[in-house]
Write a protein that holds these residues in place. Sequence first.
Motif, mmCIF file in Angstrom:
data_model
loop_
_atom_site.group_PDB
_atom_site.id
_atom_site.type_symbol
_atom_site.label_atom_id
_atom_site.label_comp_id
_atom_site.label_asym_id
_atom_site.label_seq_id
_atom_site.Cartn_x
_atom_site.Cartn_y
_atom_site.Cartn_z
ATOM 1 N N ILE A 124 0.846 -1.195 0.000
ATOM 2 C CA ILE A 124 0.000 0.000 0.000
ATOM 3 C C ILE A 124 0.880 1.242 0.000
ATOM 4 C CG2 ILE A 124 -1.836 1.248 1.187
ATOM 5 C CD1 ILE A 124 -2.512 -1.395 2.622
ATOM 6 N N ALA A 125 0.648 2.134 -0.940
ATOM 7 C CA ALA A 125 1.366 3.411 -1.003
ATOM 8 C C ALA A 125 0.374 4.549 -0.855
ATOM 9 C CB ALA A 125 2.119 3.537 -2.329
ATOM 10 N N GLU A 126 0.870 5.715 -0.461
ATOM 11 C CA GLU A 126 0.009 6.892 -0.387
ATOM 12 C C GLU A 126 -0.161 7.469 -1.787
ATOM 13 O OE1 GLU A 126 -0.408 11.208 1.934
ATOM 14 O OE2 GLU A 126 1.337 9.934 2.268
ATOM 15 N N SER A 127 -1.390 7.712 -2.159
ATOM 16 C CA SER A 127 -1.673 8.286 -3.476
ATOM 17 C C SER A 127 -1.051 9.672 -3.582
ATOM 18 C CB SER A 127 -3.188 8.377 -3.682
ATOM 19 O OG SER A 127 -3.478 8.962 -4.921
ATOM 20 N N SER A 128 -0.332 9.904 -4.675
ATOM 21 C CA SER A 128 0.379 11.168 -4.856
ATOM 22 C C SER A 128 0.342 11.569 -6.332
ATOM 23 C CB SER A 128 1.835 11.020 -4.384
ATOM 24 O OG SER A 128 2.558 12.212 -4.600
ATOM 25 N N PRO A 129 -0.747 12.222 -6.748
ATOM 26 C CA PRO A 129 -0.828 12.655 -8.149
ATOM 27 C C PRO A 129 0.296 13.642 -8.481
ATOM 28 C CG PRO A 129 -2.946 12.873 -7.014
ATOM 29 C CD PRO A 129 -1.922 12.621 -5.965
ATOM 30 N N PRO A 130 0.816 13.638 -9.695
ATOM 31 C CA PRO A 130 0.446 12.768 -10.818
ATOM 32 C C PRO A 130 1.259 11.479 -10.892
ATOM 33 C CG PRO A 130 1.928 14.466 -11.587
ATOM 34 C CD PRO A 130 1.736 14.731 -10.110
ATOM 35 N N SER A 131 2.193 11.263 -9.948
ATOM 36 C CA SER A 131 3.028 10.064 -10.029
ATOM 37 C C SER A 131 2.206 8.788 -9.874
ATOM 38 C CB SER A 131 4.136 10.114 -8.969
ATOM 39 O OG SER A 131 3.597 10.160 -7.669
ATOM 40 N N THR A 132 1.125 8.856 -9.116
ATOM 41 C CA THR A 132 0.260 7.681 -8.970
ATOM 42 C C THR A 132 -0.314 7.273 -10.314
ATOM 43 O OG1 THR A 132 -0.325 8.160 -6.674
ATOM 44 C CG2 THR A 132 -1.887 6.832 -7.934
ATOM 45 N N GLN A 133 -0.757 8.252 -11.097
ATOM 46 C CA GLN A 133 -1.297 7.935 -12.428
ATOM 47 C C GLN A 133 -0.214 7.350 -13.335
ATOM 48 O OE1 GLN A 133 -2.188 10.385 -10.537
ATOM 49 N NE2 GLN A 133 -4.327 10.965 -10.824
ATOM 50 N N ASP A 134 1.008 7.847 -13.206
ATOM 51 C CA ASP A 134 2.115 7.305 -14.002
ATOM 52 C C ASP A 134 2.368 5.839 -13.643
ATOM 53 O OD1 ASP A 134 2.418 9.771 -15.203
ATOM 54 O OD2 ASP A 134 4.034 10.409 -13.864
ATOM 55 N N GLN A 135 2.351 5.537 -12.347
ATOM 56 C CA GLN A 135 2.565 4.150 -11.906
ATOM 57 C C GLN A 135 1.422 3.252 -12.345
ATOM 58 O OE1 GLN A 135 3.080 5.215 -7.689
ATOM 59 N NE2 GLN A 135 5.105 4.302 -7.782
ATOM 60 N N LEU A 136 0.238 3.789 -12.349
ATOM 61 C CA LEU A 136 -0.923 3.014 -12.798
ATOM 62 C C LEU A 136 -0.812 2.717 -14.289
ATOM 63 C CD1 LEU A 136 -3.582 1.865 -11.673
ATOM 64 C CD2 LEU A 136 -4.676 4.006 -12.339
ATOM 65 N N ALA A 137 -0.422 3.729 -15.058
ATOM 66 C CA ALA A 137 -0.296 3.557 -16.509
ATOM 67 C C ALA A 137 0.777 2.535 -16.862
ATOM 68 C CB ALA A 137 0.013 4.897 -17.171
ATOM 69 N N SER A 138 1.856 2.500 -16.073
ATOM 70 C CA SER A 138 2.961 1.577 -16.355
ATOM 71 C C SER A 138 2.703 0.175 -15.821
ATOM 72 C CB SER A 138 4.264 2.114 -15.750
ATOM 73 O OG SER A 138 4.217 2.087 -14.334
ATOM 74 N N GLY A 139 1.605 -0.006 -15.103
ATOM 75 C CA GLY A 139 1.288 -1.321 -14.574
ATOM 76 C C GLY A 139 1.876 -1.613 -13.215
ATOM 77 N N GLN A 140 2.551 -0.651 -12.603
ATOM 78 C CA GLN A 140 3.145 -0.879 -11.284
ATOM 79 C C GLN A 140 2.089 -0.941 -10.180
ATOM 80 O OE1 GLN A 140 6.829 1.591 -10.609
ATOM 81 N NE2 GLN A 140 6.359 2.334 -12.656
ATOM 82 N N LEU A 141 0.924 -0.363 -10.435
ATOM 83 C CA LEU A 141 -0.182 -0.412 -9.489
ATOM 84 C C LEU A 141 -1.348 -1.178 -10.103
ATOM 85 C CD1 LEU A 141 -0.284 3.281 -8.185
ATOM 86 C CD2 LEU A 141 0.571 1.281 -6.939
ATOM 87 N N ASP A 142 -2.036 -1.953 -9.274
ATOM 88 C CA ASP A 142 -3.237 -2.650 -9.740
ATOM 89 C C ASP A 142 -4.421 -1.691 -9.824
ATOM 90 O OD1 ASP A 142 -2.644 -5.684 -9.901
ATOM 91 O OD2 ASP A 142 -1.685 -5.056 -8.042
ATOM 92 N N PHE A 143 -4.541 -0.806 -8.839
ATOM 93 C CA PHE A 143 -5.529 0.261 -8.899
ATOM 94 C C PHE A 143 -5.147 1.325 -7.887
ATOM 95 C CE2 PHE A 143 -7.418 -2.696 -5.771
ATOM 96 C CZ PHE A 143 -7.706 -1.837 -4.715
ATOM 97 N N ALA A 144 -5.834 2.450 -7.948
ATOM 98 C CA ALA A 144 -5.558 3.550 -7.030
ATOM 99 C C ALA A 144 -6.864 4.182 -6.578
ATOM 100 C CB ALA A 144 -4.670 4.600 -7.697
#
Length: 296
Positions: A124-144
Amino acid sequence: MNLQQLRAFSVVAQQQSIRGAAPILGLSQPAVTRLMRELEKSVGAVLLHRSSQGIELTEFGHALLKRAHLILEEVRSAQDELDQMQDGAGGTLDIAISSTAALSIFPRALRTFRQRMPRVELSIAESSPPSTQDQLASGQLDFAIVNELDDHPADGFNRQILFSTQLIIVGRKGHPLRHAVSIAELRDTLWLMPGFGYASTDFLERMFRENGYTAPQDVIACSSLVTALSIVENSDALGMFSEAILGTLRRTGAFSAITTAEPLPAARVSLVTRDNGRPTPAARCFIECLRDASTR
């Protein structure tokens, strides 16, 4: 091109060094070098540039790295899904959550999820836009789970609104502007906008201008809630926080809300997933737990 080459390439890019990547991969330096040469031969392009500062990616390298992250994460997701289908509880799950969600629905959802899938390895990580969206786009996160102010974000992700929360202006206890009755009186102070990304500064400016006031000039988009609270508590800065966070702050006795005549907007707490990604069984289970928790 094969998975071993892509994994090695991803680690080399992260470490910016073949020497640094070798022990992580469990290979010798010559073996990693060979994999990089084979990969470059396979794609027909130079991917790495070696300099005195270490290894840098070429334009082709940067393009491949984005795809490599997605491919490797899809492979991980596929393995997790097979594991979870076999034993009903294994695999991994990487998510990011906003502070508002963490202080409201997330604990209930987490308890239910652990009862259903106790052996899933959860990160679990703390959501931190816009890096969270970048990690989501790259597949590093399952969801946010993110706090959002924009009504129609055009970023290509799927969204489900879990709930809305009122925003509240917060200052330290005894703040000199605690008796302000209009946001116009708050224009010249330092503002902290945690958890919303850089768009929050535009949002604050729009809020002032729509009420006929000049926008604040000193605004910081702060991705860390802890940092924002520390600044607000130890200065005359003001922050805009959600109701869920304010409830926790009031119990400390160090913060107080400033109520103004102008109505403040609400923020959405949204579940965000990749448009082209199929959630693993663990991700689908946790999403269901979050939906259930948000309706209570």
